[in-house]
Scaffold this motif. Structure first.
Motif, PDB file in Angstrom:
ATOM      1  N   ASP A   1      -8.565  14.500  15.678  1.00 34.94           N
ATOM      2  CA  ASP A   1      -7.126  14.317  15.474  1.00 34.94           C
ATOM      3  C   ASP A   1      -6.621  13.095  16.244  1.00 34.94           C
ATOM      4  OD1 ASP A   1      -6.865  16.763  14.035  1.00 34.94           O
ATOM      5  OD2 ASP A   1      -6.576  17.882  15.904  1.00 34.94           O
ATOM      6  N   ARG A   2      -7.200  12.858  17.412  1.00 38.90           N
ATOM      7  CA  ARG A   2      -6.694  11.819  18.310  1.00 38.90           C
ATOM      8  C   ARG A   2      -7.175  10.411  17.975  1.00 38.90           C
ATOM      9  NH1 ARG A   2      -7.558  16.043  22.400  1.00 38.90           N
ATOM     10  NH2 ARG A   2      -5.540  16.606  23.280  1.00 38.90           N
ATOM     11  N   TRP A   3      -8.380  10.255  17.391  1.00 36.51           N
ATOM     12  CA  TRP A   3      -8.926   8.906  17.192  1.00 36.51           C
ATOM     13  C   TRP A   3      -7.985   7.979  16.427  1.00 36.51           C
ATOM     14  CZ3 TRP A   3     -11.729   8.832  21.015  1.00 36.51           C
ATOM     15  CH2 TRP A   3     -12.789   9.693  21.265  1.00 36.51           C
ATOM     16  N   PRO A   4      -7.449   8.387  15.262  1.00 36.85           N
ATOM     17  CA  PRO A   4      -6.555   7.463  14.540  1.00 36.85           C
ATOM     18  C   PRO A   4      -5.304   7.121  15.360  1.00 36.85           C
ATOM     19  CG  PRO A   4      -7.198   9.301  13.124  1.00 36.85           C
ATOM     20  CD  PRO A   4      -7.687   9.621  14.505  1.00 36.85           C
ATOM     21  N   TRP A   5      -4.787   8.090  16.095  1.00 29.82           N
ATOM     22  CA  TRP A   5      -3.608   7.877  16.939  1.00 29.82           C
ATOM     23  C   TRP A   5      -3.910   6.844  18.024  1.00 29.82           C
ATOM     24  CZ3 TRP A   5      -3.124  10.460  22.017  1.00 29.82           C
ATOM     25  CH2 TRP A   5      -1.870  10.274  22.611  1.00 29.82           C
ATOM     26  N   LEU A   6      -5.037   7.016  18.708  1.00 34.89           N
ATOM     27  CA  LEU A   6      -5.419   6.086  19.770  1.00 34.89           C
ATOM     28  C   LEU A   6      -5.681   4.690  19.213  1.00 34.89           C
ATOM     29  CD1 LEU A   6      -7.746   8.535  21.694  1.00 34.89           C
ATOM     30  CD2 LEU A   6      -5.593   7.574  22.586  1.00 34.89           C
ATOM     31  N   ARG A   7      -6.330   4.621  18.041  1.00 34.45           N
ATOM     32  CA  ARG A   7      -6.582   3.307  17.433  1.00 34.45           C
ATOM     33  C   ARG A   7      -5.271   2.619  17.054  1.00 34.45           C
ATOM     34  NH1 ARG A   7     -11.223   6.033  15.428  1.00 34.45           N
ATOM     35  NH2 ARG A   7     -10.191   6.594  13.505  1.00 34.45           N
ATOM     36  N   SER A   8      -4.281   3.390  16.623  1.00 30.66           N
ATOM     37  CA  SER A   8      -2.989   2.773  16.272  1.00 30.66           C
ATOM     38  C   SER A   8      -2.287   2.226  17.515  1.00 30.66           C
ATOM     39  CB  SER A   8      -2.093   3.750  15.506  1.00 30.66           C
ATOM     40  OG  SER A   8      -1.640   4.802  16.330  1.00 30.66           O
ATOM     41  N   LEU A   9      -2.428   2.916  18.643  1.00 27.47           N
ATOM     42  CA  LEU A   9      -1.846   2.418  19.894  1.00 27.47           C
ATOM     43  C   LEU A   9      -2.542   1.131  20.340  1.00 27.47           C
ATOM     44  CD1 LEU A   9      -1.556   5.814  21.791  1.00 27.47           C
ATOM     45  CD2 LEU A   9       0.341   4.444  20.899  1.00 27.47           C
ATOM     46  N   ALA A  10      -3.875   1.112  20.256  1.00 31.75           N
ATOM     47  CA  ALA A  10      -4.628  -0.090  20.626  1.00 31.75           C
ATOM     48  C   ALA A  10      -4.249  -1.252  19.707  1.00 31.75           C
ATOM     49  CB  ALA A  10      -6.129   0.184  20.561  1.00 31.75           C
ATOM     50  N   ALA A  11      -4.107  -0.983  18.421  1.00 32.22           N
ATOM     51  CA  ALA A  11      -3.747  -2.030  17.472  1.00 32.22           C
ATOM     52  C   ALA A  11      -2.342  -2.567  17.752  1.00 32.22           C
ATOM     53  CB  ALA A  11      -3.839  -1.502  16.037  1.00 32.22           C
ATOM     54  N   TRP A  12      -1.408  -1.677  18.121  1.00 27.70           N
ATOM     55  CA  TRP A  12      -0.047  -2.107  18.447  1.00 27.70           C
ATOM     56  C   TRP A  12      -0.059  -3.028  19.659  1.00 27.70           C
ATOM     57  CZ3 TRP A  12       3.278  -1.378  22.647  1.00 27.70           C
ATOM     58  CH2 TRP A  12       4.610  -1.749  22.425  1.00 27.70           C
ATOM     59  N   MET A  13      -0.785  -2.626  20.713  1.00 26.43           N
ATOM     60  CA  MET A  13      -0.861  -3.479  21.909  1.00 26.43           C
ATOM     61  C   MET A  13      -1.533  -4.811  21.586  1.00 26.43           C
ATOM     62  SD  MET A  13      -1.684  -0.940  25.144  1.00 26.43           S
ATOM     63  CE  MET A  13      -3.117  -0.148  24.407  1.00 26.43           C
ATOM     64  N   ASP A  14      -2.570  -4.780  20.765  1.00 26.23           N
ATOM     65  CA  ASP A  14      -3.278  -6.002  20.395  1.00 26.23           C
ATOM     66  C   ASP A  14      -2.372  -6.945  19.604  1.00 26.23           C
ATOM     67  OD1 ASP A  14      -5.663  -7.587  20.401  1.00 26.23           O
ATOM     68  OD2 ASP A  14      -5.987  -7.008  18.314  1.00 26.23           O
ATOM     69  N   ALA A  15      -1.596  -6.392  18.669  1.00 26.69           N
ATOM     70  CA  ALA A  15      -0.668  -7.225  17.893  1.00 26.69           C
ATOM     71  C   ALA A  15       0.384  -7.853  18.802  1.00 26.69           C
ATOM     72  CB  ALA A  15      -0.003  -6.390  16.795  1.00 26.69           C
ATOM     73  N   LYS A  16       0.873  -7.082  19.755  1.00 25.28           N
ATOM     74  CA  LYS A  16       1.851  -7.625  20.712  1.00 25.28           C
ATOM     75  C   LYS A  16       1.207  -8.721  21.557  1.00 25.28           C
ATOM     76  CE  LYS A  16       5.322  -5.117  19.494  1.00 25.28           C
ATOM     77  NZ  LYS A  16       6.515  -5.715  18.889  1.00 25.28           N
ATOM     78  N   ALA A  17      -0.050  -8.512  21.984  1.00 21.63           N
ATOM     79  CA  ALA A  17      -0.759  -9.534  22.759  1.00 21.63           C
ATOM     80  C   ALA A  17      -0.884 -10.815  21.943  1.00 21.63           C
ATOM     81  CB  ALA A  17      -2.132  -9.025  23.181  1.00 21.63           C
ATOM     82  N   ASP A  18      -1.204 -10.675  20.660  1.00 22.76           N
ATOM     83  CA  ASP A  18      -1.310 -11.851  19.783  1.00 22.76           C
ATOM     84  C   ASP A  18       0.010 -12.610  19.696  1.00 22.76           C
ATOM     85  OD1 ASP A  18      -3.975 -11.354  19.286  1.00 22.76           O
ATOM     86  OD2 ASP A  18      -3.632 -10.465  17.301  1.00 22.76           O
ATOM     87  N   ASP A  19       1.123 -11.870  19.830  1.00 17.05           N
ATOM     88  CA  ASP A  19       2.455 -12.489  19.787  1.00 17.05           C
ATOM     89  C   ASP A  19       2.927 -12.950  21.162  1.00 17.05           C
ATOM     90  OD1 ASP A  19       2.604 -12.047  17.056  1.00 17.05           O
ATOM     91  OD2 ASP A  19       3.743 -10.174  17.246  1.00 17.05           O
ATOM     92  N   GLY A  20       2.067 -12.775  22.191  1.00 15.47           N
ATOM     93  CA  GLY A  20       2.430 -13.195  23.537  1.00 15.47           C
ATOM     94  C   GLY A  20       3.365 -12.241  24.254  1.00 15.47           C
ATOM     95  N   ILE A  21       3.394 -10.984  23.807  1.00 14.43           N
ATOM     96  CA  ILE A  21       4.306  -9.980  24.367  1.00 14.43           C
ATOM     97  C   ILE A  21       3.525  -8.975  25.203  1.00 14.43           C
ATOM     98  CG2 ILE A  21       5.926  -8.117  23.791  1.00 14.43           C
ATOM     99  CD1 ILE A  21       6.456  -9.683  21.139  1.00 14.43           C
ATOM    100  N   SER A  22       3.951  -8.756  26.430  1.00 14.61           N
ATOM    101  CA  SER A  22       3.360  -7.753  27.312  1.00 14.61           C
ATOM    102  C   SER A  22       3.991  -6.393  27.031  1.00 14.61           C
ATOM    103  CB  SER A  22       3.571  -8.143  28.775  1.00 14.61           C
ATOM    104  OG  SER A  22       2.866  -9.327  29.075  1.00 14.61           O
ATOM    105  N   THR A  23       3.226  -5.319  27.220  1.00  8.36           N
ATOM    106  CA  THR A  23       3.691  -3.989  26.827  1.00  8.36           C
ATOM    107  C   THR A  23       3.447  -2.942  27.907  1.00  8.36           C
ATOM    108  OG1 THR A  23       1.563  -3.355  25.833  1.00  8.36           O
ATOM    109  CG2 THR A  23       3.148  -4.482  24.395  1.00  8.36           C
ATOM    110  N   ILE A  24       4.197  -1.854  27.763  1.00 10.38           N
ATOM    111  CA  ILE A  24       3.935  -0.636  28.534  1.00 10.38           C
ATOM    112  C   ILE A  24       4.137   0.540  27.597  1.00 10.38           C
ATOM    113  CG2 ILE A  24       6.304  -0.505  29.448  1.00 10.38           C
ATOM    114  CD1 ILE A  24       4.943   0.690  32.060  1.00 10.38           C
TER     115      ILE A  24
END
Length: 179
Positions: free
Chosen positions: A59-82
Protein backbone atom coordinates in the motif's frame (compact mmCIF):
# COMPACT_ATOMS: atom_id res chain seq x y z
CA UNK A 1 17.03 24.91 -12.38
CA UNK A 2 19.03 27.38 -10.36
CA UNK A 3 22.69 26.81 -9.56
CA UNK A 4 22.08 26.72 -5.81
CA UNK A 5 21.64 23.27 -4.27
CA UNK A 6 18.23 22.56 -2.84
CA UNK A 7 17.44 21.11 0.59
CA UNK A 8 14.79 18.49 1.25
CA UNK A 9 13.66 17.69 4.76
CA UNK A 10 11.29 14.97 5.96
CA UNK A 11 9.76 15.39 9.41
CA UNK A 12 9.12 11.79 10.40
CA UNK A 13 7.50 9.86 13.22
CA UNK A 14 4.37 7.99 14.11
CA UNK A 15 0.96 9.55 13.68
CA UNK A 16 0.25 12.15 16.36
CA UNK A 17 3.92 12.95 17.03
CA UNK A 18 3.59 16.56 15.87
CA UNK A 19 5.06 16.31 12.38
CA UNK A 20 2.80 18.97 10.84
CA UNK A 21 3.38 21.50 13.63
CA UNK A 22 7.15 21.19 13.40
CA UNK A 23 7.29 21.07 9.59
CA UNK A 24 5.09 24.16 9.27
CA UNK A 25 7.24 26.00 11.82
CA UNK A 26 10.44 25.17 9.96
CA UNK A 27 8.80 26.09 6.64
CA UNK A 28 7.67 29.45 7.98
CA UNK A 29 11.13 30.21 9.36
CA UNK A 30 13.05 29.14 6.25
CA UNK A 31 10.79 29.47 3.23
CA UNK A 32 11.02 25.76 2.43
CA UNK A 33 7.96 24.64 0.47
CA UNK A 34 5.71 22.59 2.76
CA UNK A 35 3.72 19.48 1.85
CA UNK A 36 1.64 17.18 4.01
CA UNK A 37 2.31 13.58 2.96
CA UNK A 38 -1.20 12.55 3.97
CA UNK A 39 -2.44 14.56 0.96
CA UNK A 40 -0.53 12.13 -1.32
CA UNK A 41 -2.35 9.00 -0.03
CA UNK A 42 -4.74 7.29 -2.39
CA UNK A 43 -8.42 7.17 -1.51
CA UNK A 44 -8.00 3.41 -1.00
CA UNK A 45 -5.20 3.93 1.55
CA UNK A 46 -7.27 6.48 3.46
CA UNK A 47 -10.30 4.16 3.49
CA UNK A 48 -8.12 1.30 4.76
CA UNK A 49 -6.81 3.39 7.65
CA UNK A 50 -10.27 4.77 8.45
CA UNK A 51 -11.40 1.16 8.91
CA UNK A 52 -8.60 0.71 11.46
CA UNK A 53 -6.49 -1.50 9.21
CA UNK A 54 -2.75 -0.79 9.02
CA UNK A 55 -1.29 -0.18 5.58
CA UNK A 56 0.95 -2.86 4.10
CA UNK A 57 4.26 -2.17 2.40
CA UNK A 58 2.49 -2.74 -0.93
CA UNK A 59 0.00 0.00 0.00
CA UNK A 60 2.84 2.37 0.89
CA UNK A 61 5.21 1.98 -2.09
CA UNK A 62 3.21 4.10 -4.59
CA UNK A 63 2.63 6.74 -1.90
CA UNK A 64 6.33 6.93 -1.02
CA UNK A 65 7.32 7.05 -4.70
CA UNK A 66 4.92 9.95 -5.26
CA UNK A 67 6.52 11.87 -2.38
CA UNK A 68 10.02 11.22 -3.76
CA UNK A 69 8.88 12.31 -7.22
CA UNK A 70 7.35 15.52 -5.81
CA UNK A 71 10.59 16.41 -4.00
CA UNK A 72 12.62 15.56 -7.11
CA UNK A 73 10.43 17.78 -9.32
CA UNK A 74 10.82 20.63 -6.84
CA UNK A 75 14.60 20.08 -6.80
CA UNK A 76 14.61 20.28 -10.61
CA UNK A 77 12.83 23.64 -10.27
CA UNK A 78 15.38 24.85 -7.70
CA UNK A 79 12.87 24.72 -4.84
CA UNK A 80 13.75 23.37 -1.39
CA UNK A 81 11.06 21.41 0.46
CA UNK A 82 9.90 20.10 3.80
CA UNK A 83 7.33 17.33 4.06
CA UNK A 84 5.69 15.34 6.80
CA UNK A 85 5.89 11.59 6.40
CA UNK A 86 5.86 8.78 8.92
CA UNK A 87 8.89 7.21 7.13
CA UNK A 88 8.70 4.38 9.63
CA UNK A 89 11.18 1.97 8.04
CA UNK A 90 14.65 2.40 6.59
CA UNK A 91 13.36 0.95 3.31
CA UNK A 92 10.68 3.68 3.19
CA UNK A 93 13.31 6.35 3.78
CA UNK A 94 15.44 4.78 1.06
CA UNK A 95 12.55 5.28 -1.40
CA UNK A 96 12.25 8.93 -0.34
CA UNK A 97 15.98 9.36 -0.97
CA UNK A 98 15.52 8.12 -4.55
CA UNK A 99 13.94 11.48 -5.43
CA UNK A 100 15.97 14.62 -4.75
CA UNK A 101 19.77 14.76 -4.52
CA UNK A 102 19.69 14.49 -0.71
CA UNK A 103 17.16 14.22 2.09
CA UNK A 104 17.52 15.10 5.78
CA UNK A 105 15.23 13.56 8.40
CA UNK A 106 13.89 15.08 11.61
CA UNK A 107 12.52 12.21 13.72
CA UNK A 108 9.97 13.22 16.35
CA UNK A 109 10.10 10.59 19.06
CA UNK A 110 8.61 10.18 22.52
CA UNK A 111 6.39 8.13 24.83
CA UNK A 112 3.36 6.39 23.36
CA UNK A 113 1.17 7.78 26.16
CA UNK A 114 1.93 11.37 25.11
CA UNK A 115 1.17 10.58 21.47
CA UNK A 116 -2.08 8.76 22.36
CA UNK A 117 -3.17 11.81 24.34
CA UNK A 118 -2.52 14.07 21.36
CA UNK A 119 -4.35 11.75 18.98
CA UNK A 120 -7.41 11.63 21.24
CA UNK A 121 -7.70 15.43 21.03
CA UNK A 122 -7.46 15.92 17.30
CA UNK A 123 -10.54 16.02 15.15
CA UNK A 124 -11.19 15.11 11.55
CA UNK A 125 -8.10 12.97 10.96
CA UNK A 126 -8.51 9.62 9.21
CA UNK A 127 -5.83 7.88 11.31
CA UNK A 128 -7.44 6.33 14.38
CA UNK A 129 -5.52 6.03 17.65
CA UNK A 130 -6.09 2.27 17.42
CA UNK A 131 -3.38 2.11 14.71
CA UNK A 132 -0.74 3.84 16.81
CA UNK A 133 0.72 0.63 18.22
CA UNK A 134 1.12 -0.84 14.72
CA UNK A 135 3.16 2.24 13.77
CA UNK A 136 5.26 2.03 16.93
CA UNK A 137 5.91 -1.66 16.22
CA UNK A 138 6.95 -0.84 12.62
CA UNK A 139 9.16 2.15 13.44
CA UNK A 140 12.87 1.73 12.77
CA UNK A 141 15.16 4.38 14.23
CA UNK A 142 17.46 6.39 12.00
CA UNK A 143 20.58 4.39 11.26
CA UNK A 144 24.21 5.42 10.87
CA UNK A 145 24.65 6.91 7.42
CA UNK A 146 21.17 8.47 7.38
CA UNK A 147 21.25 12.25 7.57
CA UNK A 148 18.98 13.12 10.44
CA UNK A 149 18.41 13.92 14.07
CA UNK A 150 15.98 12.78 16.74
CA UNK A 151 13.84 15.39 18.49
CA UNK A 152 12.16 14.67 21.84
CA UNK A 153 8.48 15.45 21.28
CA UNK A 154 8.14 16.11 25.00
CA UNK A 155 9.70 19.53 24.39
CA UNK A 156 7.62 22.54 23.39
CA UNK A 157 7.11 22.94 19.63
CA UNK A 158 9.05 26.23 19.65
CA UNK A 159 12.06 24.47 21.17
CA UNK A 160 11.85 21.64 18.65
CA UNK A 161 11.69 24.10 15.75
CA UNK A 162 14.72 26.00 17.11
CA UNK A 163 16.71 22.76 17.48
CA UNK A 164 15.72 21.67 13.98
CA UNK A 165 16.72 25.02 12.49
CA UNK A 166 20.08 24.93 14.27
CA UNK A 167 20.80 21.40 13.03
CA UNK A 168 19.61 22.10 9.48
CA UNK A 169 21.62 25.36 9.38
CA UNK A 170 19.29 26.92 6.81
CA UNK A 171 19.22 30.70 6.50
CA UNK A 172 15.90 32.26 7.54
CA UNK A 173 13.48 33.25 4.78
CA UNK A 174 13.54 36.93 3.87
CA UNK A 175 9.98 37.37 5.13
CA UNK A 176 10.87 35.93 8.55
CA UNK A 177 13.78 38.31 9.13
CA UNK A 178 12.94 41.44 11.12
CA UNK A 179 13.50 44.75 9.23
Amino acid sequence: MTGDPTRHVVVMGVSGSGKTTIARGVAEATGLEFAEADAFHSAANIATMERGIPLTDEDRWPWLRSLAAWMDAKADDGISTIITCSALKRTYRDVLREGPPSVDFLHLDGPAEVIKGRMSKREGHFMPASLLQSQIDTLEALEPGESGMVLDLGQRPEELIERALAWLDIAPAESSVAP
